[in-house]
Design a protein around this motif. Structure first.
Motif, PDB file in Angstrom:
ATOM      1  N   SER A  60       0.801  -1.098  -0.136  1.00 35.73           N
ATOM      2  CA  SER A  60       0.175  -0.033  -0.038  1.00 35.73           C
ATOM      3  C   SER A  60       0.821   1.151  -0.012  1.00 35.73           C
ATOM      4  CB  SER A  60      -0.753   0.031   1.045  1.00 35.73           C
ATOM      5  OG  SER A  60      -1.627  -1.109   1.286  1.00 35.73           O
ATOM      6  N   ASP A  61       1.892   1.294   0.966  1.00 39.14           N
ATOM      7  CA  ASP A  61       2.758   2.527   1.058  1.00 39.14           C
ATOM      8  C   ASP A  61       3.446   2.567  -0.322  1.00 39.14           C
ATOM      9  OD1 ASP A  61       1.614   2.775   3.736  1.00 39.14           O
ATOM     10  OD2 ASP A  61       3.631   1.742   4.573  1.00 39.14           O
ATOM     11  N   MET A  62       4.031   1.606  -0.617  1.00 45.93           N
ATOM     12  CA  MET A  62       4.886   1.677  -2.142  1.00 45.93           C
ATOM     13  C   MET A  62       3.817   2.041  -3.022  1.00 45.93           C
ATOM     14  SD  MET A  62       7.697  -0.957  -3.822  1.00 45.93           S
ATOM     15  CE  MET A  62       8.553  -0.804  -2.538  1.00 45.93           C
ATOM     16  N   ALA A  63       2.873   1.502  -3.399  1.00 47.04           N
ATOM     17  CA  ALA A  63       2.123   1.786  -4.350  1.00 47.04           C
ATOM     18  C   ALA A  63       1.506   3.306  -4.400  1.00 47.04           C
ATOM     19  CB  ALA A  63       0.765   0.877  -4.334  1.00 47.04           C
ATOM     20  N   ILE A  64       1.314   3.904  -3.221  1.00 48.85           N
ATOM     21  CA  ILE A  64       0.902   5.254  -3.064  1.00 48.85           C
ATOM     22  C   ILE A  64       2.113   6.105  -3.600  1.00 48.85           C
ATOM     23  CG2 ILE A  64       0.454   7.141  -1.335  1.00 48.85           C
ATOM     24  CD1 ILE A  64      -1.038   5.254   0.123  1.00 48.85           C
ATOM     25  N   ASP A  65       3.187   5.842  -3.253  1.00 52.36           N
ATOM     26  CA  ASP A  65       4.591   6.610  -3.786  1.00 52.36           C
ATOM     27  C   ASP A  65       4.678   6.283  -5.330  1.00 52.36           C
ATOM     28  OD1 ASP A  65       5.237   7.569  -1.240  1.00 52.36           O
ATOM     29  OD2 ASP A  65       6.414   5.927  -0.694  1.00 52.36           O
ATOM     30  N   ILE A  66       4.366   5.305  -5.757  1.00 50.49           N
ATOM     31  CA  ILE A  66       4.594   4.990  -7.341  1.00 50.49           C
ATOM     32  C   ILE A  66       3.272   5.816  -7.817  1.00 50.49           C
ATOM     33  CG2 ILE A  66       4.276   3.339  -9.060  1.00 50.49           C
ATOM     34  CD1 ILE A  66       5.654   1.351  -7.154  1.00 50.49           C
ATOM     35  N   TYR A  67       2.228   5.868  -7.472  1.00 49.38           N
ATOM     36  CA  TYR A  67       1.214   6.568  -7.843  1.00 49.38           C
ATOM     37  C   TYR A  67       1.524   7.952  -7.981  1.00 49.38           C
ATOM     38  CZ  TYR A  67      -3.601   8.363  -9.110  1.00 49.38           C
ATOM     39  OH  TYR A  67      -4.638   8.841  -9.757  1.00 49.38           O
ATOM     40  N   MET A  69       4.065   9.419  -7.964  1.00 44.79           N
ATOM     41  CA  MET A  69       5.249   9.728  -8.798  1.00 44.79           C
ATOM     42  C   MET A  69       4.830   9.718 -10.341  1.00 44.79           C
ATOM     43  SD  MET A  69       8.909   7.443  -9.669  1.00 44.79           S
ATOM     44  CE  MET A  69       8.077   6.171 -10.499  1.00 44.79           C
ATOM     45  N   LEU A  70       3.938   8.750 -10.744  1.00 44.66           N
ATOM     46  CA  LEU A  70       3.492   8.714 -11.972  1.00 44.66           C
ATOM     47  C   LEU A  70       2.337   9.833 -12.383  1.00 44.66           C
ATOM     48  CD1 LEU A  70       2.941   4.902 -12.352  1.00 44.66           C
ATOM     49  CD2 LEU A  70       4.684   6.236 -13.231  1.00 44.66           C
ATOM     50  N   HIS A  71       1.790  10.453 -11.381  1.00 46.66           N
ATOM     51  CA  HIS A  71       0.736  11.220 -11.500  1.00 46.66           C
ATOM     52  C   HIS A  71       1.049  12.461 -10.791  1.00 46.66           C
ATOM     53  CE1 HIS A  71      -1.231   7.504 -12.128  1.00 46.66           C
ATOM     54  NE2 HIS A  71      -2.048   8.035 -13.211  1.00 46.66           N
ATOM     55  N   VAL A  72       2.113  13.342 -11.138  1.00 45.79           N
ATOM     56  CA  VAL A  72       2.631  14.650 -10.515  1.00 45.79           C
ATOM     57  C   VAL A  72       1.487  15.604 -10.916  1.00 45.79           C
ATOM     58  CG1 VAL A  72       4.168  16.285 -10.342  1.00 45.79           C
ATOM     59  CG2 VAL A  72       4.891  14.073 -10.461  1.00 45.79           C
ATOM     60  N   SER A  73       1.057  16.113  -9.774  1.00 50.81           N
ATOM     61  CA  SER A  73       0.002  17.307 -10.158  1.00 50.81           C
ATOM     62  C   SER A  73       0.543  18.707 -10.278  1.00 50.81           C
ATOM     63  CB  SER A  73      -1.073  17.231  -8.801  1.00 50.81           C
ATOM     64  OG  SER A  73      -1.208  18.786  -8.499  1.00 50.81           O
ATOM     65  N   ASN A  74      -0.005  19.312 -11.259  1.00 45.70           N
ATOM     66  CA  ASN A  74       0.482  20.477 -11.629  1.00 45.70           C
ATOM     67  C   ASN A  74      -0.472  21.894 -11.299  1.00 45.70           C
ATOM     68  OD1 ASN A  74       3.028  19.856 -12.898  1.00 45.70           O
ATOM     69  ND2 ASN A  74       1.937  19.230 -14.862  1.00 45.70           N
ATOM     70  N   ASP A  75      -1.327  21.471 -10.156  1.00 42.36           N
ATOM     71  CA  ASP A  75      -2.332  22.425  -9.708  1.00 42.36           C
ATOM     72  C   ASP A  75      -1.678  23.815  -9.507  1.00 42.36           C
ATOM     73  OD1 ASP A  75      -4.205  20.291 -10.250  1.00 42.36           O
ATOM     74  OD2 ASP A  75      -4.314  19.714  -8.011  1.00 42.36           O
ATOM     75  N   ASN A  76      -0.725  23.565  -8.664  1.00 40.16           N
ATOM     76  CA  ASN A  76      -0.024  24.732  -8.024  1.00 40.16           C
ATOM     77  C   ASN A  76       0.767  25.802  -9.001  1.00 40.16           C
ATOM     78  OD1 ASN A  76      -0.758  24.025  -5.868  1.00 40.16           O
ATOM     79  ND2 ASN A  76       0.770  23.226  -4.776  1.00 40.16           N
ATOM     80  N   VAL A  77       0.815  25.232 -10.480  1.00 39.47           N
ATOM     81  CA  VAL A  77       1.768  26.003 -11.385  1.00 39.47           C
ATOM     82  C   VAL A  77       0.743  26.787 -12.085  1.00 39.47           C
ATOM     83  CG1 VAL A  77       2.982  25.775 -13.452  1.00 39.47           C
ATOM     84  CG2 VAL A  77       3.248  24.081 -11.526  1.00 39.47           C
ATOM     85  N   SER A  78       0.800  27.959 -11.863  1.00 46.82           N
ATOM     86  CA  SER A  78       0.155  28.993 -12.799  1.00 46.82           C
ATOM     87  C   SER A  78       0.664  29.727 -13.776  1.00 46.82           C
ATOM     88  CB  SER A  78      -0.946  29.657 -11.951  1.00 46.82           C
ATOM     89  OG  SER A  78      -0.156  30.701 -11.143  1.00 46.82           O
ATOM     90  N   GLU A  79       0.168  30.763 -14.480  1.00 47.40           N
ATOM     91  CA  GLU A  79       1.076  31.377 -15.674  1.00 47.40           C
ATOM     92  C   GLU A  79       1.996  32.511 -14.795  1.00 47.40           C
ATOM     93  OE1 GLU A  79      -1.929  33.486 -17.568  1.00 47.40           O
ATOM     94  OE2 GLU A  79      -2.953  31.623 -18.286  1.00 47.40           O
ATOM     95  N   ASP A  80       1.563  33.390 -13.960  1.00 49.28           N
ATOM     96  CA  ASP A  80       2.652  34.079 -13.185  1.00 49.28           C
ATOM     97  C   ASP A  80       2.096  34.546 -12.021  1.00 49.28           C
ATOM     98  OD1 ASP A  80       4.799  35.354 -12.567  1.00 49.28           O
ATOM     99  OD2 ASP A  80       4.514  36.912 -13.732  1.00 49.28           O
TER     100      ASP A  80
END
Length: 130
Positions: A60-67, A69-80
């Motif tokens: 479970s712990d490792m699968a969460i870390d892998i998930y 890693m594979l699905h990095v969220s870019n929610d905090n990235v905005s234009e400026d």
């Protein structure tokens, strides 16, 4: 070596992950690839062909870390977001102070994830006679 994870263990791991904060919305289909990868890593490291219930929490712990890693969220990235990033701005002698936000980075490779769980997996490693 092909590592097998039983259907009951797979369901148990999915339920365990779904009980964690921020992971309630994930479905079995979302998690299955990460769980299978984690199972293969653990099985190959520990030299098991079939994983049992004692591996549930490590998977479970490792699968969460892998998930993550594979699905990095870019929610905090905005234009400026200059106004939000700057804490203090003065013009005389030009001083700019930035808000520093520590952000926990997801793992960038499977090797980093394996290294994180190495100490937990070493005692579970089976003897392999050649």
């Amino acid at each position: 070596m092909k590592v097998m994870i039983g259907e009951e263990l797979l369901e148990s791991v999915v339920k365990s992950i779904q009980q964690r904060a921020g992971k309630e919305e994930l479905t079995r289909q979302d998690l299955e690839e990460s769980i299978i990868r984690a199972s293969h890593i653990i099985g190959n490291f520990c030299r098991y062909k079939q994983l049992t219930d004692e591996f549930k929490y490590i998977i479970s712990d490792m699968a969460i870390d892998i998930y993550d890693m594979l699905h990095v969220s870019n929610d905090n990235v905005s234009e400026d977001d200059f106004d939000q990033r700057v804490k203090k701005l003065t013009q005389g002698d030009t001083t700019i102070e930035f808000n520093i936000v520590e952000k926990q980075q997801a793992f960038s490779s499977i090797e980093q994830i394996k290294e994180k769980y190495r100490d937990e997996l070493v005692p579970l490693r089976s003897i392999y006679w050649r």
